[in-house]
Design a protein around this motif. Sequence first.
Motif, mmCIF file in Angstrom:
data_model
loop_
_atom_site.group_PDB
_atom_site.id
_atom_site.type_symbol
_atom_site.label_atom_id
_atom_site.label_comp_id
_atom_site.label_asym_id
_atom_site.label_seq_id
_atom_site.Cartn_x
_atom_site.Cartn_y
_atom_site.Cartn_z
ATOM 1 N N UNK A 200 0.838 -1.207 0.000
ATOM 2 C CA UNK A 200 0.000 0.000 0.000
ATOM 3 C C UNK A 200 0.871 1.255 0.000
ATOM 4 N N UNK A 201 1.955 1.225 0.772
ATOM 5 C CA UNK A 201 2.863 2.384 0.803
ATOM 6 C C UNK A 201 3.501 2.577 -0.571
ATOM 7 N N UNK A 208 9.180 6.122 0.804
ATOM 8 C CA UNK A 208 10.139 6.943 1.542
ATOM 9 C C UNK A 208 9.664 7.176 2.982
ATOM 10 N N UNK A 209 8.326 7.338 3.147
ATOM 11 C CA UNK A 209 7.771 7.615 4.477
ATOM 12 C C UNK A 209 7.937 6.385 5.365
ATOM 13 N N UNK A 210 7.718 5.226 4.775
ATOM 14 C CA UNK A 210 7.872 3.974 5.520
ATOM 15 C C UNK A 210 9.329 3.802 5.957
ATOM 16 N N UNK A 211 10.242 4.074 5.018
ATOM 17 C CA UNK A 211 11.677 3.940 5.341
ATOM 18 C C UNK A 211 12.063 4.900 6.459
ATOM 19 N N UNK A 212 11.460 6.090 6.399
ATOM 20 C CA UNK A 212 11.764 7.105 7.417
ATOM 21 C C UNK A 212 11.258 6.638 8.784
ATOM 22 N N UNK A 213 10.074 6.024 8.805
ATOM 23 C CA UNK A 213 9.514 5.542 10.069
ATOM 24 C C UNK A 213 10.372 4.415 10.646
ATOM 25 N N UNK A 214 10.870 3.556 9.740
ATOM 26 C CA UNK A 214 11.666 2.403 10.182
ATOM 27 C C UNK A 214 13.095 2.798 10.551
ATOM 28 N N UNK A 217 17.054 7.514 11.380
ATOM 29 C CA UNK A 217 18.379 8.099 11.145
ATOM 30 C C UNK A 217 18.510 8.628 9.712
ATOM 31 N N UNK A 218 17.584 8.226 8.816
ATOM 32 C CA UNK A 218 17.654 8.709 7.431
ATOM 33 C C UNK A 218 17.058 10.106 7.288
ATOM 34 N N UNK A 219 16.509 10.653 8.392
ATOM 35 C CA UNK A 219 15.790 11.933 8.289
ATOM 36 C C UNK A 219 16.662 13.023 7.667
ATOM 37 N N UNK A 220 17.941 13.060 8.075
ATOM 38 C CA UNK A 220 18.836 14.092 7.550
ATOM 39 C C UNK A 220 18.936 14.003 6.038
ATOM 40 N N UNK A 221 19.089 12.765 5.538
ATOM 41 C CA UNK A 221 19.202 12.559 4.091
ATOM 42 C C UNK A 221 17.910 12.974 3.397
ATOM 43 N N UNK A 222 16.782 12.613 4.018
ATOM 44 C CA UNK A 222 15.504 12.858 3.345
ATOM 45 C C UNK A 222 15.073 14.319 3.395
ATOM 46 N N UNK A 223 15.601 15.049 4.363
ATOM 47 C CA UNK A 223 15.206 16.450 4.490
ATOM 48 C C UNK A 223 15.579 17.226 3.225
ATOM 49 N N UNK A 224 16.483 16.643 2.438
ATOM 50 C CA UNK A 224 16.910 17.349 1.214
ATOM 51 C C UNK A 224 15.875 17.222 0.099
#
Length: 240
Positions: A200-201, A208-214, A217-224
């Motif tokens: 569903x995701x 990306x949201x699922x990976x961020x929840x799991x 630590x990837x938040x910094x990378x994804x903030x870009x």
Amino acid sequence: MRVDVLGVAFDNVTLDEAVERAMALLEENGPHLAATPNPEIVQCAGRDPEYAQILADADLVIPDGIGIIHAAKILGRPLKGRVPGIDFASALMGRMAETGRRLFLLGAAPGVAEQAAANLQATHPGLVICGTHDGFFKEDGPVVQKIRDARADVVFVCLGFPKQEKWIAAHGGETGARLLIGLGGSLDVFAGKVERAPEQFQKLGLEWLYRLMKQPSRAGRMAKLPLFLASAAGARIRGK
Ligand code: UDP
């Protein structure tokens, strides 16, 4: 015709078309490079001209990640759709199993490629995995020789970007393989070390949201990511 998304030219292909192109590349002598850029890779290429040139010279460049699709739309040159590298790899392995092509798995921590090979052989009956090597080697020579001796047709190179594409550009020819594909963290997924988002995701484009929840630590990378889309909007406004 390729579609430029902030300096990286993408092949406008569906998953099936990407696999067909890859199979066609296997009919010609190599080496061929296939890349699966996501927004982080496009941003990296924007800062690193050598990396940008390697991607420009690649034989197949597929849009991995919903961010690329959004950016292409913002730029006014939409792509057919997202082709996640891992889905591309899976579909290609299905075709390789039918045609007896030989696959080598390179990358990830020691033991991961072996585990991935065992799982993939179970999910793709008939698939020939002719060798594996971890991604934390010091010398390139013995790794190149191992791939050569294994007579690999295809190599999944999973060393993280930009290392994997640079490694392919520097050593692909010496391996004797016809197609080398940069596939980031795919071996961790195939080995069952990293879980993929539920369907569903994936369908909603929220992997990306699922990976961020799991993996917070990837938040910094994804903030870009929002900055990436803002660059696309800026480029559109400036008429690029
Ligand atoms: N890796 C490797 N050698 C290195 C650095 C990284 O084999 O020198 C592997 C790492 O173990 C992981 C992959 O490269 O399996 C990169 O995964 P990540 O999810 O960060 O990559 P992405 O898909 O985001 O490019």
